[in-house]
Each structure stands twice: as structure tokens, then as C-alpha cells.
Design an enzyme around this catalytic site. Sequence first.
Site, short mmCIF file in Angstrom:
data_model
loop_
_atom_site.label_atom_id
_atom_site.label_comp_id
_atom_site.label_asym_id
_atom_site.label_seq_id
_atom_site.Cartn_x
_atom_site.Cartn_y
_atom_site.Cartn_z
N ASP A 70 0.87 -1.17 0.00
CA ASP A 70 0.00 0.00 0.00
C ASP A 70 0.91 1.22 0.00
O ASP A 70 1.61 1.49 0.99
CB ASP A 70 -0.89 -0.01 1.24
CG ASP A 70 -1.91 1.11 1.25
OD1 ASP A 70 -1.75 2.08 0.47
OD2 ASP A 70 -2.87 1.03 2.05
N VAL A 71 0.91 1.98 -1.10
CA VAL A 71 1.84 3.11 -1.22
C VAL A 71 1.51 4.25 -0.27
O VAL A 71 2.28 5.21 -0.15
CB VAL A 71 1.88 3.65 -2.68
CG1 VAL A 71 2.45 2.60 -3.61
CG2 VAL A 71 0.51 4.11 -3.13
N TYR A 160 -6.90 14.20 -9.66
CA TYR A 160 -6.08 13.34 -10.52
C TYR A 160 -5.14 14.17 -11.39
O TYR A 160 -3.94 13.87 -11.48
CB TYR A 160 -7.00 12.49 -11.40
CG TYR A 160 -6.28 11.51 -12.30
CD1 TYR A 160 -5.76 10.33 -11.79
CD2 TYR A 160 -6.15 11.77 -13.66
CE1 TYR A 160 -5.11 9.43 -12.62
CE2 TYR A 160 -5.50 10.87 -14.49
CZ TYR A 160 -4.99 9.70 -13.97
OH TYR A 160 -4.34 8.81 -14.80
N LYS A 164 -1.05 14.04 -11.16
CA LYS A 164 -0.20 13.65 -12.28
C LYS A 164 0.72 14.80 -12.71
O LYS A 164 1.85 14.56 -13.14
CB LYS A 164 -1.06 13.18 -13.45
CG LYS A 164 -1.79 11.87 -13.17
CD LYS A 164 -0.84 10.75 -12.81
CE LYS A 164 -1.56 9.41 -12.68
NZ LYS A 164 -0.64 8.29 -12.35
N THR A 194 -8.32 -0.32 -20.16
CA THR A 194 -7.97 -1.13 -19.00
C THR A 194 -9.22 -1.45 -18.19
O THR A 194 -10.31 -0.94 -18.48
CB THR A 194 -6.98 -0.39 -18.10
OG1 THR A 194 -7.62 0.78 -17.57
CG2 THR A 194 -5.72 0.02 -18.85
#
Length: 257
Positions: A70-71, A160, A164, A194
Site C-alpha cells: 500500500d503506497v 487526478y 499527475k 484497461t
Amino acid sequence: MAHQSECTVSVADKSAVVIGGSTGIGRAIARSFAEEGADVIATSRSEENVEDATEELRSLGATTTAVTCDVRDDDSIENLWEVAEETLGGVDVLVNSAGSVARAPVTEMTDEQWAQDIDVCLTGVFRACRAFGQGMNEGGSIVNISSMSAGQARENRGAYCAAKSGVNGLTRAAAADLAPEIRVNAIAPGFVKTEMAGGAFDEGTETREAIDERTPMERVATPDEIAGAAVYLASDAASFTTGEIITIDGAYDDSAF
């Protein structure tokens, strides 16, 4: 660890850790590394997905082991590092591909949604670069998965896009900090079919038709097409490439916003 000649795009005999490597783009990268002869650990938070990815990598001949990560948790990343060192005997390549996408306009986005995307997509990359950057093999390569959204106006993706954009800045800064021993680059994919995309990118959908119309390649990418860039950046052929953001979006045109 043996290395290929500098002009060879190969990851044979390298050892790699792919965070977020049990699904989507990360899974394709881990698989491509294994197919090219690398030893690979593919990890994520899902024990079930990790077990499945590990079984596939082992079937391809890679030395690997199943370990979740888990980052958002420094201890979890440190455990991953220790397991990778023990299993692979050193790490040549780190790929940061863990992702999270909160969907809400900025006026309605909650603190929790904002924090989730920033913590997973940006701070998690920082944590992994910090942990692995201290002990990776000399000549190593870190590949961060960014997004074309880092430089575009995207509705309902404030956290997001911000995360990024941060990944791009972090990539350049880390490249300066870790040179010359370790190279740090990022890949900024466009629209990729994906699991996370669900059926939105299926042919015939309204979303897919809009994307195709604004993309000269007239389609979305496959995860394997992103993996090819990761193989290059991880290889000794990219030995003088660092601090770069490689966009793979089929020349998508966002000027209509």
C-alpha cells in the site's frame, strides 16, 4: 548483475518491481518485463490480484514472489523493498503504476477524495522513489506512470490532474537528485483500455467515438503499447535518458476544450 550493451533495448537479466503491477498498465509492464527475461515482483493492495499476477509471472520463467503493498504506508513500502532485496538480490528497475481517480467537480470534491488521489498517485510515488532510490543497483531506472491529463483540462478530475502534474515535476526533480547512478523518467499515457476504464472505451460507445474523432490514430491504446515504452526506459538503451516525460496518446487533440 549483467547488463546489455547500451544500444540494446532489453531487460533480460534485470530485476524489477512494479507497484500497481497486478492490473492494467502495470500488469502489462510486469508481463512484458518477464517475457523479456527479467525477474519481476508485481504488487498492489489486493492480495487476490497479486497472487494472480505472480502466478502469471512465474509461468513466464521469472523469479518472483507474492507481496502486497500500500503506497500510502511507509512501512508497507519498506517491507516491499526488503522482500525485493531478498527475493531478487537487488533491484534494477522500479515502476510506479499505482492509481486512483476521484470523479467530481472541484466544487463538489470532498477532502477525502482529494487526499486519496494525491496520496496514491503522487505521494505514493514519492515514498517509493525515496525508499528504492537509496538502495537500487547502480545504473538503475525508475519509471513513473503519469498521464496526459497532467497537461490538459479535464472535467471532474481535479485531484487526478493535480497529482499527475506533480508526478511530472517530481520525476524531473528526482532525476536531478539521483543522477548519475539512477535514471528517473515518466510515461504519460492517453486513453488506454484497461479494467479501470470499464466499458467506456469499447467500440461504438459515445465516449469512444469522441476519442477516436480527436485522435489521429483513431483508437485508444492497449496496455501493451504503454509497456513497450517502459521496457525501453528500463533498458540500457536509455542509459542517457533521464528527467523525461514520454507522452503516448496517439496525438490526441485536446484543443477543443
